[in-house]
Every structure is written in structure tokens, then in C-alpha cells.
Design a protein around this motif. Structure first.
Motif, PDB file in Angstrom:
ATOM      1  N   GLU A  44       0.814  -1.221   0.000  1.00 23.66           N
ATOM      2  CA  GLU A  44       0.000   0.000   0.000  1.00 23.66           C
ATOM      3  C   GLU A  44       0.849   1.275   0.000  1.00 23.66           C
ATOM      4  O   GLU A  44       0.402   2.328  -0.444  1.00 23.66           O
ATOM      5  N   ILE A  45       2.075   1.180   0.468  1.00 25.11           N
ATOM      6  CA  ILE A  45       2.885   2.380   0.660  1.00 25.11           C
ATOM      7  C   ILE A  45       3.209   3.086  -0.658  1.00 25.11           C
ATOM      8  O   ILE A  45       3.415   4.297  -0.704  1.00 25.11           O
ATOM      9  N   ILE A  46       3.233   2.337  -1.760  1.00 23.65           N
ATOM     10  CA  ILE A  46       3.636   2.922  -3.042  1.00 23.65           C
ATOM     11  C   ILE A  46       2.467   3.515  -3.816  1.00 23.65           C
ATOM     12  O   ILE A  46       2.672   4.286  -4.765  1.00 23.65           O
ATOM     13  N   LEU A  47       1.238   3.196  -3.430  1.00 21.69           N
ATOM     14  CA  LEU A  47       0.074   3.597  -4.233  1.00 21.69           C
ATOM     15  C   LEU A  47       0.004   5.102  -4.516  1.00 21.69           C
ATOM     16  O   LEU A  47      -0.250   5.490  -5.668  1.00 21.69           O
ATOM     17  N   PRO A  48       0.261   5.984  -3.546  1.00 16.27           N
ATOM     18  CA  PRO A  48       0.185   7.420  -3.853  1.00 16.27           C
ATOM     19  C   PRO A  48       1.238   7.900  -4.852  1.00 16.27           C
ATOM     20  O   PRO A  48       1.125   9.006  -5.382  1.00 16.27           O
ATOM     21  N   HIS A  49       2.233   7.061  -5.114  1.00 14.96           N
ATOM     22  CA  HIS A  49       3.354   7.484  -5.959  1.00 14.96           C
ATOM     23  C   HIS A  49       3.363   6.782  -7.323  1.00 14.96           C
ATOM     24  O   HIS A  49       4.252   7.037  -8.136  1.00 14.96           O
ATOM     25  N   LEU A  50       2.393   5.914  -7.579  1.00 15.25           N
ATOM     26  CA  LEU A  50       2.401   5.134  -8.816  1.00 15.25           C
ATOM     27  C   LEU A  50       2.262   6.011 -10.056  1.00 15.25           C
ATOM     28  O   LEU A  50       2.895   5.757 -11.082  1.00 15.25           O
ATOM     29  N   ALA A  51       1.432   7.054  -9.985  1.00 13.22           N
ATOM     30  CA  ALA A  51       1.261   7.934 -11.141  1.00 13.22           C
ATOM     31  C   ALA A  51       2.600   8.560 -11.533  1.00 13.22           C
ATOM     32  O   ALA A  51       2.969   8.594 -12.715  1.00 13.22           O
ATOM     33  N   GLN A  52       3.345   9.048 -10.537  1.00 15.20           N
ATOM     34  CA  GLN A  52       4.656   9.651 -10.794  1.00 15.20           C
ATOM     35  C   GLN A  52       5.601   8.639 -11.443  1.00 15.20           C
ATOM     36  O   GLN A  52       6.310   8.964 -12.409  1.00 15.20           O
ATOM     37  N   ILE A  53       5.592   7.413 -10.920  1.00 12.59           N
ATOM     38  CA  ILE A  53       6.490   6.376 -11.439  1.00 12.59           C
ATOM     39  C   ILE A  53       6.125   6.030 -12.883  1.00 12.59           C
ATOM     40  O   ILE A  53       6.996   5.944 -13.765  1.00 12.59           O
ATOM     41  N   ILE A  54       4.840   5.825 -13.144  1.00 13.84           N
ATOM     42  CA  ILE A  54       4.396   5.443 -14.495  1.00 13.84           C
ATOM     43  C   ILE A  54       4.723   6.539 -15.499  1.00 13.84           C
ATOM     44  O   ILE A  54       5.202   6.274 -16.612  1.00 13.84           O
ATOM     45  N   GLU A  55       4.482   7.790 -15.130  1.00 11.69           N
ATOM     46  CA  GLU A  55       4.745   8.905 -16.044  1.00 11.69           C
ATOM     47  C   GLU A  55       6.235   9.089 -16.306  1.00 11.69           C
ATOM     48  O   GLU A  55       6.619   9.698 -17.309  1.00 11.69           O
ATOM     49  N   SER A  56       7.074   8.559 -15.436  1.00 17.05           N
ATOM     50  CA  SER A  56       8.527   8.734 -15.590  1.00 17.05           C
ATOM     51  C   SER A  56       9.188   7.614 -16.381  1.00 17.05           C
ATOM     52  O   SER A  56      10.361   7.734 -16.759  1.00 17.05           O
ATOM     53  N   LEU A  57       8.474   6.514 -16.648  1.00 14.79           N
ATOM     54  CA  LEU A  57       9.110   5.326 -17.219  1.00 14.79           C
ATOM     55  C   LEU A  57       9.841   5.616 -18.528  1.00 14.79           C
ATOM     56  O   LEU A  57      10.951   5.123 -18.755  1.00 14.79           O
ATOM     57  N   ASP A  58       9.218   6.390 -19.412  1.00 13.77           N
ATOM     58  CA  ASP A  58       9.849   6.679 -20.702  1.00 13.77           C
ATOM     59  C   ASP A  58      11.040   7.622 -20.581  1.00 13.77           C
ATOM     60  O   ASP A  58      11.845   7.737 -21.508  1.00 13.77           O
TER      61      ASP A  58
END
Length: 326
Positions: A210-224
């Protein structure tokens, strides 16, 4: 003196790969850590990645380095240069060795190694002890002892064992300051720091998803945008283990495009392809129209991929077939 690299390759169960030499070799049927001679014009790091790829059809990520070992076999003298490495591939394709097995770390000294590999095994086991500094930050309750950014970065960069990563991960769960720093370091331009921090972040998410859920959008948008294959690997592992319903529709689209591009690319590492497959399978459960495209790409990879990616692809195809049978 012949310079020879070797790899202490660990899987996700923290087991170590050892390989057995054939009958018509210098040390028949002895076990060793895989590796080979450093070629002209290549670095030691380039050598070990190449040797493991050629001998075992495996992809590795270098996590650390152990002290060199010099040994005189009588007919030749070698300098053994050991690297600690991680891999996602569990089934090596043997091209030069007689056999392989995965060994739990405490059992390494029971293996009938070639003489030069014995001190490497001892050195690796010694490296797995948790240093006092790691224990100190784990026991800290409010960030005391880790206020200095450089101190924490140095600890992370020195980290060479699963045990150390687990200790820091436990500390990050208890202390939001450490978690935030791990996340920030994962995006660092310092590739070694970013890899070790993101690798530790995967251990945090294993223990407390659960700890990563608030940060998933940031991670996904940074992948490229991330020019660090090791950090990408860690982020994709975290995403592949996440419940896709906890991610918004917009980010489903970004994620699907990134993962399909990774599978089509001839330059993506095996681990990245494997986690992309798993992520796309989970997205296909929500968007069934993705299943046919995913199956087609996996079938293409089955014809040209390594043993590890073929095995992972077979598992995903089996799950996709179960979807169509419903």
C-alpha cells in the motif's frame, strides 16, 4: 597472470547459481561461479555481462564487487574478479557447462568448488552480514542517524546483500522520511545510487504494497524518461505486482504503451520484458482486447528470446489461454 571474471548470480529467492565444468576441462566436474577471461579492450564489467550471456543465455544486473582472488593452479595463474549480480532468469541455457543448480547461500561451502572459487564463496558469505550502520538506522525511530543525506546514500551504495536491503526496507516502512529518500534516490542521475535505492524500494513494496500507491502515477509517467535500465526494472517489478484497479485509466494507457514498446524493442533487458508481459496480462484482464496483441508479441519473442524469456512467455500464454476459455 590471467584476469578472469566470475558472477555470484542471485535469483529472487536469494539463491546463488553454480555451474559444473565438463569432463574435458582443466577441472573436470568441479563446480564454479560462471564467468571467463577478460578480452582485449573490454572492461571487467563488460566481460562478465558478455560471458554470462554467451555461456548461459542469461541477463544479469551487477550489484556489487568482491575482493579479487589470485590463485596458482601450477599450470596457470589466475586473478579471479568476482561480481555480485541479480537476475530474473531461472533457467540457464548451458552452452559450455555440464550442469547447474541454485544453492541457498548457507550451503555454498558444501559445494565441491574449483580451488579459486572457494575463497570467493567465503567472501560472498561474509559480505552478507548486516553492517552495524544498517542496524543503527533500522533501530532509529525518528530519523536520528540518517539526517545526513550523504550518510544514507553511502549506506545504500555499499549495500550488497538481500539482508541489508531488507533491513533498510523495514526502516523505510517505519519511517516516512527514509521512504521518501529512497523514492527520490531512485530517480537520481547517479545510476548506482538509483539502482540500489529502487531495488530496496521493491523490498519495501513486497512487505507493505500500500505504501507505493500514492506514488504510482509519478512512477508510471517517468518510465519513458528514465535512462537507467536497472531503476526501470525495479519500477516495473513494483507495477507488475500491483492491483491494476488501483491505477487510473489514464495511467493504464501510458503503462500499456510503454510495456508494448519494451516488448517490441530489441534493446530492452530480459527482466524489463518479463515484467512488461506480466503487467500487460493484468491490464488484459481489464481490457480483453489487449490479449491478442500481447499473445502475438510473446509468440514472436518465443522464437528469438533467451531461455528465461521463453519460460516466462509460456506462463503468460497459458494464462491468456485460460482467459479465452472462460
Amino acid at each position: 597472470m590471467i584476469n578472469v571474471t566470475c558472477a555470484i548470480i542471485r535469483n529472487e529467492d536469494d539463491e546463488v547459481l553454480v555451474v559444473q565444468r565438463g569432463e574435458a576441462t582443466d577441472h573436470p566436474f568441479k563446480w564454479e561461479f560462471p564467468g571467463g577471461k577478460v578480452g582485449n579492450g573490454e572492461t571487467e564489467e563488460e566481460c562478465i555481462v558478455r560471458e554470462v550471456r554467451e555461456e548461459l543465455s542469461m541477463e544479469i544486473v551487477i550489484c556489487g564487487r568482491l575482493p579479487e582472488v589470485e590463485h596458482d593452479y601450477g599450470h596457470k595463474k589466475i586473478k579471479l574478479i568476482p561480481f555480485i549480480c541479480d537476475t530474473l532468469d531461472e533457467l540457464p541455457f548451458l552452452s559450455e557447462h555440464h550442469d547447474f543448480k541454485w544453492i541457498a547461500s548457507p550451503d555454498l561451502l558444501k559445494v565441491d568448488f574449483s580451488e579459486a572459487d572457494i575463497p570467493v564463496a567465503r567472501s560472498y558469505l561474509k559480505s552478507q552480514d548486516v553492517p552495524a550502520g544498517i542496524e543503527k538506522i533500522t533501530k532509529s525511530e525518528s530519523g536520528k542517524g540518517i539526517d545526513d543525506d550523504k550518510e544514507l546514500q553511502a549506506m545504500i551504495n555499499r549495500m550488497m546483500s538481500m539482508k541489508e536491503a531488507d533491513w533498510i526496507a523495514t526502516s523505510a516502512i517505519d519511517n516516512p522520511e527514509i521512504f521518501k529518500k529512497l523514492l527520490d534516490y531512485s530517480f537520481s542521475d547517479d545510476k548506482k545510487l538509483a539502482f540500489h535505492a529502487s531495488w530496496t524500494l521493491t523490498k519495501v513494496c513486497d512487505k507493505y504494497p500500500e505504501i507505493i500507491l500514492p506514488h504510482l502515477a509519478q512512477i508510471i509517467e517517468s518510465l519513458d524518461k528514465i535512462d537507467n535500465e536497472s531503476a526501470q526494472r525495479s519500477f516495473l517489478r513494483i507495477i507488475s505486482l500491483t492491483n491494476m484497479s488501483r491505477i487510473g485509466t489514464k495511467h493504464h494507457g501510458i503503462l500499456a504503451e510503454h510495456c508494448f514498446n519494451s516488448l517490441r524493442s530489441g534493446f530492452s533487458a530480459i527482466a524489463i520484458k518479463a515484467y512488461s508481459m506480466e503487467t500487460l496480462y493484468k491490464l488484459a484482464l481489464i481490457y480483453p482486447e489487449l490479449a491478442n496483441e500481447l499473445a502475438a508479441i510473446i509468440n514472436m519473442l518465443q522464437r528469438e528470446g533467451s531461455a528465461g524469456i521463453v519460460a516466462r512467455g509460456h506462463m503468460i500464454l497459458k494464462k491468456l489461454s485460460g482467459m479465452s476459455g472462460k
